[in-house]
Design a protein around this motif. Structure first.
Motif, PDB file in Angstrom:
ATOM      1  N   LEU A 233       0.923  -1.020   0.447  1.00  0.00           N
ATOM      2  CA  LEU A 233      -0.168  -0.201  -0.377  1.00  0.00           C
ATOM      3  C   LEU A 233       0.650   1.401  -0.285  1.00  0.00           C
ATOM      4  CD1 LEU A 233      -2.758  -0.793   2.631  1.00  0.00           C
ATOM      5  CD2 LEU A 233      -3.208  -0.805   0.004  1.00  0.00           C
ATOM      6  N   THR A 234       1.991   1.347   0.717  1.00  0.00           N
ATOM      7  CA  THR A 234       3.123   2.194   0.768  1.00  0.00           C
ATOM      8  C   THR A 234       3.179   2.905  -0.724  1.00  0.00           C
ATOM      9  OG1 THR A 234       2.790   2.083   2.847  1.00  0.00           O
ATOM     10  CG2 THR A 234       5.280   3.346   1.355  1.00  0.00           C
ATOM     11  N   VAL A 235       3.727   1.545  -1.557  1.00  0.00           N
ATOM     12  CA  VAL A 235       4.132   1.315  -2.761  1.00  0.00           C
ATOM     13  C   VAL A 235       3.168   2.585  -3.819  1.00  0.00           C
ATOM     14  CG1 VAL A 235       5.231   0.374  -4.285  1.00  0.00           C
ATOM     15  CG2 VAL A 235       5.773  -0.222  -2.282  1.00  0.00           C
ATOM     16  N   VAL A 236       2.164   1.954  -3.637  1.00  0.00           N
ATOM     17  CA  VAL A 236       1.194   2.791  -4.401  1.00  0.00           C
ATOM     18  C   VAL A 236       1.149   3.827  -3.292  1.00  0.00           C
ATOM     19  CG1 VAL A 236      -1.611   2.422  -4.878  1.00  0.00           C
ATOM     20  CG2 VAL A 236       0.046   0.057  -4.812  1.00  0.00           C
ATOM     21  N   GLY A 237       0.597   4.703  -2.121  1.00  0.00           N
ATOM     22  CA  GLY A 237       0.363   5.288  -2.770  1.00  0.00           C
ATOM     23  C   GLY A 237       1.598   6.616  -2.228  1.00  0.00           C
ATOM     24  N   VAL A 238       2.919   6.417  -1.945  1.00  0.00           N
ATOM     25  CA  VAL A 238       3.656   7.330  -2.423  1.00  0.00           C
ATOM     26  C   VAL A 238       4.399   7.474  -3.873  1.00  0.00           C
ATOM     27  CG1 VAL A 238       5.978   7.234  -3.017  1.00  0.00           C
ATOM     28  CG2 VAL A 238       5.136   6.437  -0.611  1.00  0.00           C
ATOM     29  N   LEU A 239       3.562   6.466  -4.859  1.00  0.00           N
ATOM     30  CA  LEU A 239       4.075   6.527  -6.508  1.00  0.00           C
ATOM     31  C   LEU A 239       3.230   7.615  -7.181  1.00  0.00           C
ATOM     32  CD1 LEU A 239       5.255   5.466  -8.899  1.00  0.00           C
ATOM     33  CD2 LEU A 239       3.366   3.451  -9.309  1.00  0.00           C
ATOM     34  N   VAL A 240       1.550   7.752  -6.340  1.00  0.00           N
ATOM     35  CA  VAL A 240       0.698   8.279  -6.922  1.00  0.00           C
ATOM     36  C   VAL A 240       1.172   9.745  -6.476  1.00  0.00           C
ATOM     37  CG1 VAL A 240      -1.378   9.784  -6.408  1.00  0.00           C
ATOM     38  CG2 VAL A 240      -0.924   7.147  -6.692  1.00  0.00           C
ATOM     39  N   MET A 241       2.065  10.126  -5.263  1.00  0.00           N
ATOM     40  CA  MET A 241       2.908  11.524  -4.627  1.00  0.00           C
ATOM     41  C   MET A 241       3.528  11.278  -5.223  1.00  0.00           C
ATOM     42  SD  MET A 241       0.519  12.161  -2.194  1.00  0.00           S
ATOM     43  CE  MET A 241       1.495  14.191  -1.758  1.00  0.00           C
ATOM     44  N   MET A 242       4.093  10.883  -6.128  1.00  0.00           N
ATOM     45  CA  MET A 242       5.938  11.327  -6.546  1.00  0.00           C
ATOM     46  C   MET A 242       4.999  11.375  -8.090  1.00  0.00           C
ATOM     47  SD  MET A 242       8.736   9.136  -5.435  1.00  0.00           S
ATOM     48  CE  MET A 242       7.986   7.503  -6.145  1.00  0.00           C
ATOM     49  N   VAL A 243       4.431  10.530  -8.677  1.00  0.00           N
ATOM     50  CA  VAL A 243       3.586  11.285 -10.177  1.00  0.00           C
ATOM     51  C   VAL A 243       3.309  13.352 -10.163  1.00  0.00           C
ATOM     52  CG1 VAL A 243       2.444  11.113 -11.521  1.00  0.00           C
ATOM     53  CG2 VAL A 243       3.305   9.133 -11.215  1.00  0.00           C
ATOM     54  N   VAL A 244       2.528  13.000  -8.645  1.00  0.00           N
ATOM     55  CA  VAL A 244       1.933  14.159  -8.548  1.00  0.00           C
ATOM     56  C   VAL A 244       2.871  14.843  -8.672  1.00  0.00           C
ATOM     57  CG1 VAL A 244       0.473  15.581  -6.551  1.00  0.00           C
ATOM     58  CG2 VAL A 244      -0.395  13.413  -7.677  1.00  0.00           C
ATOM     59  N   ILE A 245       4.310  15.296  -7.271  1.00  0.00           N
ATOM     60  CA  ILE A 245       5.221  16.093  -7.597  1.00  0.00           C
ATOM     61  C   ILE A 245       5.633  16.294  -8.915  1.00  0.00           C
ATOM     62  CG2 ILE A 245       6.791  16.737  -6.287  1.00  0.00           C
ATOM     63  CD1 ILE A 245       5.696  14.844  -3.454  1.00  0.00           C
ATOM     64  N   SER A 246       6.079  15.853  -9.146  1.00  0.00           N
ATOM     65  CA  SER A 246       7.145  15.317 -10.578  1.00  0.00           C
ATOM     66  C   SER A 246       6.758  14.321 -11.386  1.00  0.00           C
ATOM     67  CB  SER A 246       8.619  15.200  -9.929  1.00  0.00           C
ATOM     68  OG  SER A 246       9.484  15.717 -11.265  1.00  0.00           O
ATOM     69  N   PRO A 247       6.089  13.508 -12.253  1.00  0.00           N
ATOM     70  CA  PRO A 247       6.865  12.778 -13.680  1.00  0.00           C
ATOM     71  C   PRO A 247       7.836  12.534 -13.405  1.00  0.00           C
ATOM     72  CG  PRO A 247       5.101  14.276 -13.717  1.00  0.00           C
ATOM     73  CD  PRO A 247       5.476  15.221 -13.304  1.00  0.00           C
ATOM     74  N   LEU A 248       8.946  13.585 -14.018  1.00  0.00           N
ATOM     75  CA  LEU A 248      10.557  13.159 -14.268  1.00  0.00           C
ATOM     76  C   LEU A 248      10.957  12.741 -12.589  1.00  0.00           C
ATOM     77  CD1 LEU A 248      12.675  13.808 -16.158  1.00  0.00           C
ATOM     78  CD2 LEU A 248      12.547  16.128 -15.360  1.00  0.00           C
ATOM     79  N   LEU A 249      10.990  13.134 -11.833  1.00  0.00           N
ATOM     80  CA  LEU A 249      11.383  11.882 -10.945  1.00  0.00           C
ATOM     81  C   LEU A 249      11.187  11.194 -10.138  1.00  0.00           C
ATOM     82  CD1 LEU A 249      11.896  15.488  -8.745  1.00  0.00           C
ATOM     83  CD2 LEU A 249      13.773  14.306 -10.083  1.00  0.00           C
ATOM     84  N   ALA A 250       9.418  10.701 -10.595  1.00  0.00           N
ATOM     85  CA  ALA A 250       9.020   9.278 -10.584  1.00  0.00           C
ATOM     86  C   ALA A 250       9.094   8.558 -10.859  1.00  0.00           C
ATOM     87  CB  ALA A 250       7.651  10.000 -10.612  1.00  0.00           C
ATOM     88  N   LEU A 251       9.892   9.040 -12.566  1.00  0.00           N
ATOM     89  CA  LEU A 251      10.154   7.894 -13.313  1.00  0.00           C
ATOM     90  C   LEU A 251      11.387   7.498 -13.595  1.00  0.00           C
ATOM     91  CD1 LEU A 251      10.032   6.681 -16.377  1.00  0.00           C
ATOM     92  CD2 LEU A 251      11.160   8.787 -17.398  1.00  0.00           C
ATOM     93  N   ILE A 252      12.545   8.464 -12.501  1.00  0.00           N
ATOM     94  CA  ILE A 252      13.429   8.172 -12.492  1.00  0.00           C
ATOM     95  C   ILE A 252      13.299   6.780 -10.733  1.00  0.00           C
ATOM     96  CG2 ILE A 252      16.202   9.042 -11.156  1.00  0.00           C
ATOM     97  CD1 ILE A 252      15.197  11.363 -12.865  1.00  0.00           C
ATOM     98  N   ALA A 253      13.001   7.400 -10.894  1.00  0.00           N
ATOM     99  CA  ALA A 253      12.256   6.469  -9.171  1.00  0.00           C
ATOM    100  C   ALA A 253      11.841   4.564  -9.487  1.00  0.00           C
ATOM    101  CB  ALA A 253      11.642   7.231  -7.966  1.00  0.00           C
TER     102      ALA A 253
END
Length: 674
Positions: A233-253
């Motif tokens: 659940l943490t992975v899903v929630g954190v992924l959503v927040m990362m995409v909201v903040i910065s799609p570029l940084l989310a892609l790196i993660a």
């Protein structure tokens, strides 16, 4: 039943003392054509793969799916609150950073004027950063806003912790109830397994599956389910927040995810075999320990302590090697995942810093994203670190499922016929039986035991004497023919109804930890104290019980070491006497007692045989002289039958046995005297 069942094979009597000789391999037979004894303790069937076993284990949680849905909901709410906190703290960072930057800017000017002045001086990057910030030129840190954010974060942390505690409480109940049901199923399965299954399994190996493996499953489910659910659940929630903040940084993660999965799969595939070997060697070692401690007196008497220790050391080394490789190989996952996570962290920090400097992202967002990147890789690392625990638990589940999948005894009839009044007439009609298809043991055997008769069965070891009475009890199923009790075929009767009409006294006495009164009452639950004492008096138990410190309340330990062998045998006879069976089986009941005690046992058995059909297995022919019918068995067949006098007069197999026991003994005694 007054003792543990025994056949003519070595395996049925239970595990004996540890000896250095190699145990028979699976599929081989002991003396007398008895059932096989799998000495190595290895599972007979091929081990299942990880995923089918894991899915089957998870399916056992299906009855608690409503509670599990609530657990998931609580976990999701808890994770949602905790995941939002870094974004909130990022805003706090922005408040502090805006205050620090605002002090450096001229008071009284607007943000647009400050930005225009910076660009006029060529400070385009700084101007872009100020333009993106919510800054008031000349003002410092807004501590009121900062306090509100901090208070809100504390409230979210508290609520998240409460929800997580509630989730853990419910999940612990689900796991323990599921394991409770698994233990119950295993216990019920053991009662449905045929006797040959126990002939093939050393007791220590079987106990290891029932105790160690189930405990390991419980520990695995308790440790991993909650953490696994929270991590996913943490992975899903954190992924959503990362995409909201910065799609570029989310892609790196996200680049780290397939790499982490690949590493985990490669390591898990190699470590799963080691975990199966670890728990298999655990069962083998337990089997040896159980045998060595059960027969420690014989091990010492025959001077085989060094061999027993060498066997222990060898099996302990095997367990050490398997455990070491399992833990080492699976332990590689954790540092590998941390290494991949650190690479992702460095990449995010560098790219995020550049975006803050260029004004594309606020400092608070980068700080929140760095926290999210840690929160993103940490659950993946936790899942990876749980791989060794999961594999160990699934390996134990495979062994337990192997027990649950073992072939059961033939099904009971829905409503089997019961003789209107059990008289004890037993008839064998062309009975055939064999332990191995290619090695006949009993072939085309027919006999009739009339009610009240005492039928003695004699013959050399391995002739099939004990197998014969075990067939009456349906411990083994016939290959041909039929056995009837008072005209009713035994296979048409329910086993419990059949065995309730039979009492059994064996050479190997079995007493459980409890009082003498409890051990006698085992023959008939609900018997009154007067009936127990009457049975004890009739079987000469009453003679010695008053000399014991607690009388009938004297507690017998597991080994029965506080009473003699003869006294233990008398207690088992009293137990059978109290059961008042119509059919009695006495299997070498006096072979382990002294001559004086044998007289008491003989009198007790005479009282027990009164007005009952009795089958008496004996090597001492002196104990069967008064039998109504004597059966002489050789290689599974009845070669002679008749009374003692008629068989002696026939000068056949019985005569040879009689001569071997008595006339030779007299010659030896005479030679010793001279």
């Amino acid at each position: 039943m007054s003792g543990t069942e025994r056949t003519d094979s070595p395996g049925a009597a239970g595990a004996g003392p540890a000896v250095p000789a190699r145990l028979p391999a699976a599929g081989r037979r002991g003396p007398g054509g008895g059932p096989p004894w799998m000495g190595a303790g290895m599972p007979a069937e091929k081990s299942m793969t990880f995923w089918p076993s894991a899915k089957r284990l998870i399916r056992r949680l299906r009855p608690y799916r409503v509670t599990l849905l609530l657990v998931v909901a609580l976990g999701a709410a808890s994770v949602a609150l905790s995941v939002y906190v870094p974004r909130l703290l990022g805003r706090a960072t922005d408040v502090i950073f805006s205050g620090v930057i605002g002090r450096r800017l001229p008071a009284g000017a607007t943000r647009q004027e400050v930005v225009a002045g910076l660009r006029a001086r060529g400070e385009d990057d700084f101007a872009a950063m100020v333009d993106r910030m919510s800054v008031l030129p000349g003002a410092g840190v807004d501590f009121a806003a900062l306090n509100r954010i901090a208070a809100f974060a504390v409230v979210l942390f508290v609520l998240s912790s409460v929800l997580q505690w509630w989730q853990g409480y419910l999940l612990a109940g689900v796991v323990q109830r599921a394991v409770y049901a698994l233990r119950r199923d295993v216990e019920e399965k053991l009662h449905r397994l045929p006797l040959p299954y126990f002939d093939r399994q050393p007791r220590g190996e079987l106990l290891s599956r029932v105790t160690n493996d189930i405990d390991n499953i419980a520990q695995t489910l308790q440790q991993t389910l909650s953490q696994l659910l929270t991590s996913l659940l943490t992975v899903v929630g954190v992924l959503v927040m990362m995409v909201v903040i910065s799609p570029l940084l989310a892609l790196i993660a996200l680049v780290a995810v397939p790499l982490s999965v690949l590493v985990t799969q490669q390591v898990a595939r190699r470590s799963q075999k080691q975990f199966i070997a670890q728990w298999t060697h655990t069962g083998t070692l337990n089997a040896h320990i159980e045998e060595a401690f059960t027969g420690h007196e014989l091990v010492k008497v025959f001077g085989r302590r060094r061999e027993a220790e060498a066997t222990f050391a060898r099996r302990n080394d095997d367990l050490f090697a398997a455990s070491f490789h399992a833990q080492f190989v699976s332990g590689i996952i954790m540092p590998a995942m941390m290494f991949i996570g650190n690479l992702s962290y460095v990449a995010i920090a560098v790219v995020g810093g550049l975006r803050v400097a260029s004004g594309a992202t606020s400092l608070g967002d980068v700080q929140a994203f760095i926290q999210y990147s840690r929160q993103f890789t940490q659950p993946l690392t936790q899942v990876a670190s749980m791989a060794n625990v999961l594999q160990s638990g699934v390996a134990s589940a495979e062994r337990v499922f192997d027990l649950l999948d073992a072939d059961e005894q033939s099904p009971e009839p829905a409503a089997g016929p019961v003789p209107p009044r059990t008289r004890g007439r037993v008839a064998f009609d062309h009975v055939s039986f064999r332990y191995e298809p290619d090695r006949p043991l009993i072939d085309d055997l027919s006999l009739v035991a009339e009610p009240g008769q005492t039928v003695a069965i004699v013959g050399p070891t391995g002739a099939g004497k004990t197998t014969l009475v075990n067939l009456i009890m349906r411990f083994y199923e016939l290959d041909g023919g039929e056995i009837t009790l008072d005209g009713v075929e035994t296979t048409a009767m329910r086993r419990d109804e059949l065995r309730s009409a039979v009492g059994m006294v064996l050479q190997d006495t079995w007493l459980f930890h409890g009082t003498i009164r409890d051990n006698i009452a085992y023959g008939r639950p609900g018997a009154t104290d007067a009936e127990i004492r009457a049975a004890a008096a009739a079987t000469y138990v009453d003679r010695f019980v008053h000399s014991l410190p607690g009388g009938y309340d004297t507690v017998i330990d597991e080994e029965g070491s506080n009473v003699s062998a003869g006294e233990k045998q008398l207690i088992t006879i009293a137990r059978a006497f109290l059961a008042d069976p119509a059919l009695l089986i006495l299997d070498e009941a006096t072979s382990s007692v002294d001559t004086r005690t044998e007289v008491l046992v003989q009198h007790a058995m005479a009282a027990l045989r009164s007005s009952r059909t009795s089958f008496v297995i004996a090597h001492r022919l002196s104990t069967v002289r008064d039998a109504d019918l004597i059966l002489v068995m050789e290689r599974g067949s009845i070669v002679e039958q008749g009374t003692h006098e008629r068989l002696l007069a026939a000068r056949g197999a019985y005569h040879r046995l009689y001569q071997a026991q008595f006339e030779q003994a007299m010659v030896d005694a005479g030679e010793a005297a001279s």
